[in-house]
Design an enzyme around this catalytic site. Structure first.
Site, PDB file in Angstrom:
ATOM      1  N   GLY A 102       0.835  -1.210   0.000  1.00 29.91           N
ATOM      2  CA  GLY A 102       0.000   0.000   0.000  1.00 29.91           C
ATOM      3  C   GLY A 102       0.864   1.252   0.000  1.00 29.91           C
ATOM      4  N   ARG A 122       0.650  -4.880  -5.254  1.00 31.54           N
ATOM      5  CA  ARG A 122       0.678  -6.082  -4.407  1.00 31.54           C
ATOM      6  C   ARG A 122       0.817  -7.259  -5.358  1.00 31.54           C
ATOM      7  NH1 ARG A 122      -0.750  -4.218   0.634  1.00 31.54           N
ATOM      8  NH2 ARG A 122      -2.316  -2.571   0.738  1.00 31.54           N
ATOM      9  N   ASP A 179       5.265  -5.248   5.738  1.00 35.99           N
ATOM     10  CA  ASP A 179       5.810  -6.570   6.086  1.00 35.99           C
ATOM     11  C   ASP A 179       5.762  -7.577   4.932  1.00 35.99           C
ATOM     12  OD1 ASP A 179       3.083  -6.686   6.314  1.00 35.99           O
ATOM     13  OD2 ASP A 179       3.081  -7.917   8.128  1.00 35.99           O
ATOM     14  N   THR A 216       4.322   2.210   5.537  1.00 36.12           N
ATOM     15  CA  THR A 216       2.913   1.797   5.566  1.00 36.12           C
ATOM     16  C   THR A 216       2.185   2.691   6.561  1.00 36.12           C
ATOM     17  OG1 THR A 216       1.358   0.126   6.382  1.00 36.12           O
ATOM     18  CG2 THR A 216       3.597  -0.102   7.156  1.00 36.12           C
ATOM     19  N   ASP A 222      -0.101   1.834   8.356  1.00 40.02           N
ATOM     20  CA  ASP A 222      -0.592   1.035   9.487  1.00 40.02           C
ATOM     21  C   ASP A 222       0.314   1.061  10.719  1.00 40.02           C
ATOM     22  OD1 ASP A 222      -2.807   0.342   8.071  1.00 40.02           O
ATOM     23  OD2 ASP A 222      -2.233  -1.747   7.717  1.00 40.02           O
ATOM     24  N   ASP A 280       2.465  -1.013  11.608  1.00 39.02           N
ATOM     25  CA  ASP A 280       2.367  -2.335  12.246  1.00 39.02           C
ATOM     26  C   ASP A 280       3.612  -3.186  12.050  1.00 39.02           C
ATOM     27  OD1 ASP A 280       2.013  -2.629   9.525  1.00 39.02           O
ATOM     28  OD2 ASP A 280       0.405  -4.096   9.687  1.00 39.02           O
ATOM     29  N   ARG A 340      -5.645  -3.246   8.863  1.00 39.42           N
ATOM     30  CA  ARG A 340      -6.185  -4.579   8.598  1.00 39.42           C
ATOM     31  C   ARG A 340      -5.992  -5.513   9.788  1.00 39.42           C
ATOM     32  NH1 ARG A 340      -3.477  -6.486   3.676  1.00 39.42           N
ATOM     33  NH2 ARG A 340      -4.975  -5.306   2.476  1.00 39.42           N
TER      34      ARG A 340
HETATM   35  O1  F6P Z   1      -1.428  -0.088   3.396  1.00 39.24           O
HETATM   36  C1  F6P Z   1      -2.116  -0.573   4.475  1.00 39.24           C
HETATM   37  C2  F6P Z   1      -3.597  -0.567   4.172  1.00 39.24           C
HETATM   38  O2  F6P Z   1      -4.022   0.742   3.900  1.00 39.24           O
HETATM   39  C3  F6P Z   1      -4.439  -1.204   5.259  1.00 39.24           C
HETATM   40  O3  F6P Z   1      -4.740  -0.346   6.318  1.00 39.24           O
HETATM   41  C4  F6P Z   1      -5.643  -1.632   4.483  1.00 39.24           C
HETATM   42  O4  F6P Z   1      -6.286  -2.701   5.123  1.00 39.24           O
HETATM   43  C5  F6P Z   1      -5.057  -2.050   3.165  1.00 39.24           C
HETATM   44  O5  F6P Z   1      -3.852  -1.345   3.018  1.00 39.24           O
HETATM   45  C6  F6P Z   1      -5.942  -1.806   1.976  1.00 39.24           C
HETATM   46  O6  F6P Z   1      -5.250  -2.221   0.846  1.00 39.24           O
HETATM   47  P1  F6P Z   1      -5.759  -2.055  -0.644  1.00 39.24           P
HETATM   48  O7  F6P Z   1      -5.694  -0.597  -0.979  1.00 39.24           O
HETATM   49  O8  F6P Z   1      -4.808  -2.857  -1.446  1.00 39.24           O
HETATM   50  O9  F6P Z   1      -7.149  -2.565  -0.651  1.00 39.24           O
END
Ligand code: F6P
Length: 340
Positions: free
Chosen positions: A29, A90, A121, A144, A146, A148, A190
């Protein structure tokens, strides 16, 4: 730079005088501040005579060879921009060993002596595998929203995301207060509740729900009813999205069934990932990007550069990706006390 006591760092053989060309990529992300990190990598590398190649869209570009030289002037005027000029992605295929072999062959074909990976991660797991299986030297810097990632206090993008969410929550509070309403606001996260905990405390939330801290609807309802008795007319609950974005609606349903109180729902979503990075994220990304190049040049790889208070630290990628960083439960407790 400090290293943790358990640190067993991987070192490259004959690295000295061999590091001529490095690659940089953003993965997973996007997060505000990734551009500042890319700028730092390119410019620090140039300042010591290294060429830098951009790998576009993370592991996707590594596989389809979207790999091009990136110069000092190509990263002008990006420190203030959200998103990532390198694009990101991704790449689920990267779980397959044969796909990683293809990516490693491409990195070798471009004569890249080391890589800087800016990501979370999942991206670091890919980076660690590339070192373990194909001896591609990679240093990671955590990017990120997050926050995390184990082994670093802060990740690039978290501060900006918190401030973006907070400014939305402040606006919602105006209308919540005017109508005497309960609002449930869903923020990103998430597997973790860092954004939820920080905006919850900073936004004066009644309660905070995260994927990893046990809060029950019963307790939240009790707290809301109690606050109504004490004369409070509007309240805000914060929930992290968890594995199921939209869980704020389930929470609203459950509260309605248990108490008859109608809650309005607001899901902040991807707005939290965009926008100009705060000074905290720009400074962090610049320091981490510079340190990543320095680390590669010292012949150290398979580590993440993180922060421990004011210091930068090196954490093996294996450690950063195998241990869990728990949401700050103390912020939830403090938020509940302060919301009386
Ligand atoms: O990058 C982290 C994040 O924003 C999370 O908080 C979220 O769950 C996820 O990515 C959403 O990813 P995508 O934009 O690929 O749906």
């Amino acid at each position: 730079m400090n290293s943790k006591p358990y640190l067993k760092r991987s070192t490259m053989a004959n690295h000295q005088n061999t590091m001529k060309r490095i690659g940089v990529y953003t993965s997973g992300g996007d997060a505000p501040g990734m551009n500042a990190g890319t700028r730092a990598v390119v410019r620090v590398a140039a300042s010591i005579g290294l060429e830098t190649y951009a790998i576009y869209q993370g592991y996707i570009g590594m596989l389809d060879k979207t790999i091009k030289p990136i110069q000092v002037r190509d990263v002008a005027n990006i420190i203030q921009r959200g998103g990532t000029i390198l694009k990101t992605g991704r790449c689920t295929d990267f779980h397959k060993p044969e796909i990683r072999k293809q990516a490693a062959d491409n990195v070798k074909a471009f004569n890249l002596d080391g890589l800087v990976c800016i990501g979370g991660d999942g991206s670091f797991r890919g980076a660690h595998a590339l070192w373990e299986e194909h001896r591609i030297p990679i240093v990671g810097i955590p990017g990120t929203i997050d926050n995390d990632i184990y082994g670093t206090d802060l990740t690039i993008g978290f501060d900006t995301a918190v401030n973006t969410a907070l400014s939305c929550i402040d606006k919602i509070r105006d209308t919540a207060d005017s109508h005497n309403r309960l609002f449930i606001i869903e923020v990103m996260g998430r597997n973790t509740g860092f954004i939820a905990c920080h905006v919850g405390l900073a936004g004066g939330a009644e309660d905070i729900f995260t994927p990893d801290i046990n809060s029950t609807t019963e307790k939240a309802v009790e707290r809301i009813l109690d606050s109504i008795k004490k004369g409070k007319r509007s309240s805000i609950l914060i929930t992290a999205e968890g594995q199921k974005p939209g869980r704020a609606y389930d929470l609203a349903d459950s509260i309605r069934k248990k108490s008859g109180i109608d809650a309005k729902v607001c899901i902040l979503g991807h707005i939290q990932r965009g926008g100009s990075p705060t000074s905290v994220d720009r400074v962090l990304a610049s320091r981490l990007g510079a340190a990543a190049v320095d680390t590669l040049c010292k012949g150290i790889c398979d580590v993440m550069i993180g922060t421990d208070g004011p210091n930068l630290v090196q954490i093996p990628l294996e450690v950063a990706t195998s241990k869990e960083k728990k949401s700050p439960v103390e912020l939830v407790q403090l938020s509940q006390i302060l919301a009386i």
